[in-house]
Design a protein around this motif. Structure first.
Motif, PDB file in Angstrom:
ATOM      1  N   ASP A 238     -13.286  17.817  43.840  1.00  0.00           N
ATOM      2  CA  ASP A 238     -13.558  18.008  42.413  1.00  0.00           C
ATOM      3  C   ASP A 238     -12.393  17.536  41.554  1.00  0.00           C
ATOM      4  OD1 ASP A 238     -14.891  18.835  40.133  1.00  0.00           O
ATOM      5  OD2 ASP A 238     -14.135  20.895  40.266  1.00  0.00           O
ATOM      6  N   THR A 239     -12.021  16.265  41.743  1.00  0.00           N
ATOM      7  CA  THR A 239     -10.824  15.768  41.060  1.00  0.00           C
ATOM      8  C   THR A 239     -11.123  14.937  39.817  1.00  0.00           C
ATOM      9  OG1 THR A 239     -10.688  13.762  42.430  1.00  0.00           O
ATOM     10  CG2 THR A 239      -9.519  15.710  43.224  1.00  0.00           C
ATOM     11  N   LEU A 240     -12.393  14.848  39.438  1.00  0.00           N
ATOM     12  CA  LEU A 240     -12.682  14.133  38.189  1.00  0.00           C
ATOM     13  C   LEU A 240     -12.224  14.991  37.014  1.00  0.00           C
ATOM     14  CD1 LEU A 240     -16.215  12.504  38.627  1.00  0.00           C
ATOM     15  CD2 LEU A 240     -14.031  11.338  38.343  1.00  0.00           C
ATOM     16  N   SER A 241     -11.677  14.317  35.993  1.00  0.00           N
ATOM     17  CA  SER A 241     -11.241  15.009  34.788  1.00  0.00           C
ATOM     18  C   SER A 241     -12.410  15.796  34.184  1.00  0.00           C
ATOM     19  CB  SER A 241     -10.736  13.956  33.801  1.00  0.00           C
ATOM     20  OG  SER A 241     -10.364  14.556  32.615  1.00  0.00           O
ATOM     21  N   PRO A 242     -12.202  17.007  33.664  1.00  0.00           N
ATOM     22  CA  PRO A 242     -10.911  17.686  33.464  1.00  0.00           C
ATOM     23  C   PRO A 242     -10.467  18.553  34.640  1.00  0.00           C
ATOM     24  CG  PRO A 242     -12.646  18.956  32.415  1.00  0.00           C
ATOM     25  CD  PRO A 242     -13.313  17.756  33.046  1.00  0.00           C
ATOM     26  N   GLY A 243     -11.243  18.611  35.722  1.00  0.00           N
ATOM     27  CA  GLY A 243     -10.843  19.445  36.858  1.00  0.00           C
ATOM     28  C   GLY A 243      -9.745  18.827  37.694  1.00  0.00           C
ATOM     29  N   GLY A 244      -9.473  17.545  37.462  1.00  0.00           N
ATOM     30  CA  GLY A 244      -8.452  16.837  38.232  1.00  0.00           C
ATOM     31  C   GLY A 244      -7.990  15.615  37.473  1.00  0.00           C
ATOM     32  N   LEU A 245      -7.245  14.756  38.141  1.00  0.00           N
ATOM     33  CA  LEU A 245      -6.610  13.627  37.462  1.00  0.00           C
ATOM     34  C   LEU A 245      -7.335  12.293  37.659  1.00  0.00           C
ATOM     35  CD1 LEU A 245      -2.857  14.502  38.119  1.00  0.00           C
ATOM     36  CD2 LEU A 245      -4.148  14.748  35.988  1.00  0.00           C
ATOM     37  N   ASN A 246      -8.495  12.303  38.316  1.00  0.00           N
ATOM     38  CA  ASN A 246      -9.283  11.066  38.388  1.00  0.00           C
ATOM     39  C   ASN A 246     -10.106  10.930  37.120  1.00  0.00           C
ATOM     40  OD1 ASN A 246      -9.037  11.820  41.522  1.00  0.00           O
ATOM     41  ND2 ASN A 246      -9.351   9.614  41.306  1.00  0.00           N
ATOM     42  N   GLU A 247     -10.009   9.757  36.496  1.00  0.00           N
ATOM     43  CA  GLU A 247     -10.690   9.593  35.219  1.00  0.00           C
ATOM     44  C   GLU A 247     -12.140   9.201  35.357  1.00  0.00           C
ATOM     45  OE1 GLU A 247      -7.914   8.838  31.443  1.00  0.00           O
ATOM     46  OE2 GLU A 247      -7.955   7.305  32.979  1.00  0.00           O
ATOM     47  N   GLU A 248     -12.383   8.234  36.204  1.00  0.00           N
ATOM     48  CA  GLU A 248     -13.753   7.786  36.374  1.00  0.00           C
ATOM     49  C   GLU A 248     -13.886   7.139  37.735  1.00  0.00           C
ATOM     50  OE1 GLU A 248     -12.997   3.589  34.040  1.00  0.00           O
ATOM     51  OE2 GLU A 248     -13.989   5.248  33.036  1.00  0.00           O
ATOM     52  N   LEU A 249     -15.114   7.070  38.179  1.00  0.00           N
ATOM     53  CA  LEU A 249     -15.354   6.396  39.450  1.00  0.00           C
ATOM     54  C   LEU A 249     -15.525   4.912  39.192  1.00  0.00           C
ATOM     55  CD1 LEU A 249     -17.970   8.779  41.024  1.00  0.00           C
ATOM     56  CD2 LEU A 249     -15.635   8.408  41.809  1.00  0.00           C
ATOM     57  N   ASP A 250     -14.951   4.120  40.069  1.00  0.00           N
ATOM     58  CA  ASP A 250     -15.235   2.691  40.046  1.00  0.00           C
ATOM     59  C   ASP A 250     -16.688   2.558  40.499  1.00  0.00           C
ATOM     60  OD1 ASP A 250     -15.579   0.049  40.542  1.00  0.00           O
ATOM     61  OD2 ASP A 250     -13.681  -0.211  41.606  1.00  0.00           O
ATOM     62  N   ILE A 251     -17.527   2.057  39.618  1.00  0.00           N
ATOM     63  CA  ILE A 251     -18.957   2.045  39.891  1.00  0.00           C
ATOM     64  C   ILE A 251     -19.276   1.310  41.194  1.00  0.00           C
ATOM     65  CG2 ILE A 251     -19.510  -0.060  38.581  1.00  0.00           C
ATOM     66  CD1 ILE A 251     -21.548   3.160  38.340  1.00  0.00           C
ATOM     67  N   ASN A 252     -18.468   0.338  41.544  1.00  0.00           N
ATOM     68  CA  ASN A 252     -18.713  -0.432  42.761  1.00  0.00           C
ATOM     69  C   ASN A 252     -18.515   0.395  44.029  1.00  0.00           C
ATOM     70  OD1 ASN A 252     -19.234  -2.924  41.429  1.00  0.00           O
ATOM     71  ND2 ASN A 252     -17.039  -3.031  40.996  1.00  0.00           N
ATOM     72  N   THR A 253     -17.768   1.495  43.887  1.00  0.00           N
ATOM     73  CA  THR A 253     -17.484   2.263  45.081  1.00  0.00           C
ATOM     74  C   THR A 253     -18.550   3.308  45.356  1.00  0.00           C
ATOM     75  OG1 THR A 253     -16.233   3.999  43.981  1.00  0.00           O
ATOM     76  CG2 THR A 253     -15.014   2.015  44.617  1.00  0.00           C
ATOM     77  N   ILE A 254     -19.470   3.499  44.428  1.00  0.00           N
ATOM     78  CA  ILE A 254     -20.487   4.522  44.646  1.00  0.00           C
ATOM     79  C   ILE A 254     -21.518   4.038  45.655  1.00  0.00           C
ATOM     80  CG2 ILE A 254     -22.294   5.899  43.512  1.00  0.00           C
ATOM     81  CD1 ILE A 254     -20.613   5.850  40.980  1.00  0.00           C
ATOM     82  N   LEU A 255     -21.760   2.746  45.685  1.00  0.00           N
ATOM     83  CA  LEU A 255     -22.793   2.194  46.555  1.00  0.00           C
ATOM     84  C   LEU A 255     -22.426   2.294  48.031  1.00  0.00           C
ATOM     85  CD1 LEU A 255     -23.548  -0.946  44.393  1.00  0.00           C
ATOM     86  CD2 LEU A 255     -24.875   1.151  44.518  1.00  0.00           C
TER      87      LEU A 255
END
Ligand SMILES: [Zn+2]
Ligand SMILES: [Zn+2]
Length: 147
Positions: A130-147
């Protein structure tokens, strides 16, 4: 997770040396293998003194990628979420900063499959910890990595 103990390694002092697991948000995760600053093809985690986590990946040794994070923090660069947080909340100080490997992707795959797995496991860890902001310091997912 271990220090590499190579002379002049600037990452050793930040690793969770000798620890068998780590705990975040009430859950404990065990390290599956022996990792150190030299381990490559890794998904890694950085924690700041407030306990916020950042998940990243690199095909290079952890030491190489972490060195970039550390320099950006010390330079007070504000484009990346990690140095920006350290600029705003920790006076650009790396005191209390920790880094460890979450997983390494083995070389029993082709380089392209290895890279795909590295990206998909990065996404897995971002959601698991659960490191996506604001719970963590990851801002966004690189959309290419979701696939
Ligand atoms: Zn080291
Ligand atoms: Zn912090």
């Amino acid at each position: 997770m271990y220090r590499c103990n190579k002379a002049l390694c600037k990452t050793c002092q930040f690793v969770k040396h000798g620890q068998k697991n780590f705990t975040t948000k009430g859950k404990t995760y065990s390290f599956k293998e022996f990792y150190n600053c030299s381990t490559d093809h890794v998904i890694y985690c950085i924690s700041c003194p407030c306990g916020l986590l950042y998940v990243g990946r690199t095909i290079r040794p952890l030491r190489a990628r972490f060195g970039e994070h550390r320099r950006l923090i010390e330079d007070g660069k504000d484009k990346h979420s990690v140095p920006r947080h350290f600029l705003e909340y920790h006076q650009k100080s790396t005191d209390g900063l920790q880094v460890w490997v979450l997983e390494s992707i083995h070389n029993n795959l082709s380089e392209s499959d290895r890279f795909k797995k590295l990206c998909s496991q990065e996404t897995y860890w971002i959601f698991t910890l659960d490191t996506l902001s604001p719970g963590g310091l990851n801002e966004e997912l690189d959309i290419n990595t979701i696939l």
